[in-house]
Scaffold this active site. Sequence first.
Site, short mmCIF file in Angstrom:
data_model
loop_
_atom_site.label_atom_id
_atom_site.label_comp_id
_atom_site.label_asym_id
_atom_site.label_seq_id
_atom_site.Cartn_x
_atom_site.Cartn_y
_atom_site.Cartn_z
N VAL A 23 0.84 -1.20 0.00
CA VAL A 23 0.00 0.00 0.00
C VAL A 23 0.88 1.26 0.00
O VAL A 23 0.64 2.20 -0.76
CB VAL A 23 -0.95 0.01 1.21
N TRP A 45 2.65 1.54 -3.43
CA TRP A 45 1.74 1.91 -4.51
C TRP A 45 1.34 3.38 -4.43
O TRP A 45 1.18 4.04 -5.45
CB TRP A 45 0.50 1.02 -4.47
N HIS A 46 1.19 3.91 -3.22
CA HIS A 46 0.82 5.32 -3.07
C HIS A 46 1.95 6.27 -3.43
O HIS A 46 1.72 7.48 -3.50
CB HIS A 46 0.36 5.58 -1.63
N GLY A 47 3.14 5.78 -3.62
CA GLY A 47 4.25 6.65 -4.02
C GLY A 47 5.59 6.29 -3.44
O GLY A 47 6.63 6.63 -4.00
#
Length: 364
Positions: free
Chosen positions: A324, A327-329
């Site tokens: 997570v 994936w968010h950065g």
Amino acid sequence: MPQDPMDFEWSYWIEWGRERILWLLAGHLLVSQVSRLLVEKYKPWCLMVYGMAACWLLLGIKGFAVILLHAAISFAVAQFQLSLLTWLCSLILLSTLRIPTVEETKRKWYDTENEYYLLLFTVSVRCLFCTSFSLEYCWHGPTQKSSHSFPWMLAYVFYYPTFHNGPLLNFDEFSKQMRRQEAFSVKSNLSILIVGLIRIFFWWCLAELMIHLMYIHALYSSALPLESASYWALGGLALAQVLFFYVKYLVLYGVPALLLQMDGLKPPALPCCVSLMHSFTKMWRSFDVGLHRFLVRYIYVPMGGSQSSLLGMLFSTALTFAFVSYWHGGQSYLWYWGALNWFGVIVESGIKRILSISLIQDLI
């Protein structure tokens, strides 16, 4: 009264919505209703063609080619039917979004930063859709391969209501529901549309009132008012921020969810009000339901989940939050955020296990 300009996400999507995306979503609605009325059997392919055309129009030929290339590579790797290889491919494709030379090349394709960011956000979400399809392909037998063909992957990846920002719908759910042919009623669909639009308009008005009157994000961007505020005031600001985040996603997820309903699909439940939540676990289960289902189905359960040993459960939960955050950065603050959430979930799970012991229950 001027609005608080510091919430980038709200300003960004509202601007794009007004300019083009809402018009393209309206076009999708028209195509889907006509195809349901006249050629129900070919509805997935009509929507696939429309989604590809909308992608081409909004992101240009190069942006369209990037998403098509990601889908083709994911499908090719899925032919080996190895989940680990599929995940490796997905992580590599996701990592290309953070290579400076690739970023600069993509920026040159567009006149503005907003156009580049639209490609970035879209490809990030498409990576999850490609991963979902590829893993489902790996897990299904030869008799079910016809329902996991490359055209079905394109119909899933280019499905326009969820194209730019989600919500996430796993391929197994999408495929079953899209194949299901049911009686079409213009009257019932019209009532769903009217009620849905009224609700979304109410949420949008509420979000606009909050962004014009409360200035939550502007206060957070300056250290001086935060340093002088009392703990009660800081707590109120934190609550106001998460409440705005909740209302914002009622709008951002509410629009595609309404279109999913109009297409005869069941969308993931909209976010649950954060004021009703008292645990990390419930927050993750009921805020972004689509993402939660993805994480549980493709990471948490395959790695052992709650059915494994204590160490196995700790590892599978850590791996879920690591993905997570990446994936968010993958920025440092996101790793801290993921670690704190992981710790909160683990503490809650540990306390539940302790309280389930019969001796402890007898003492209580």
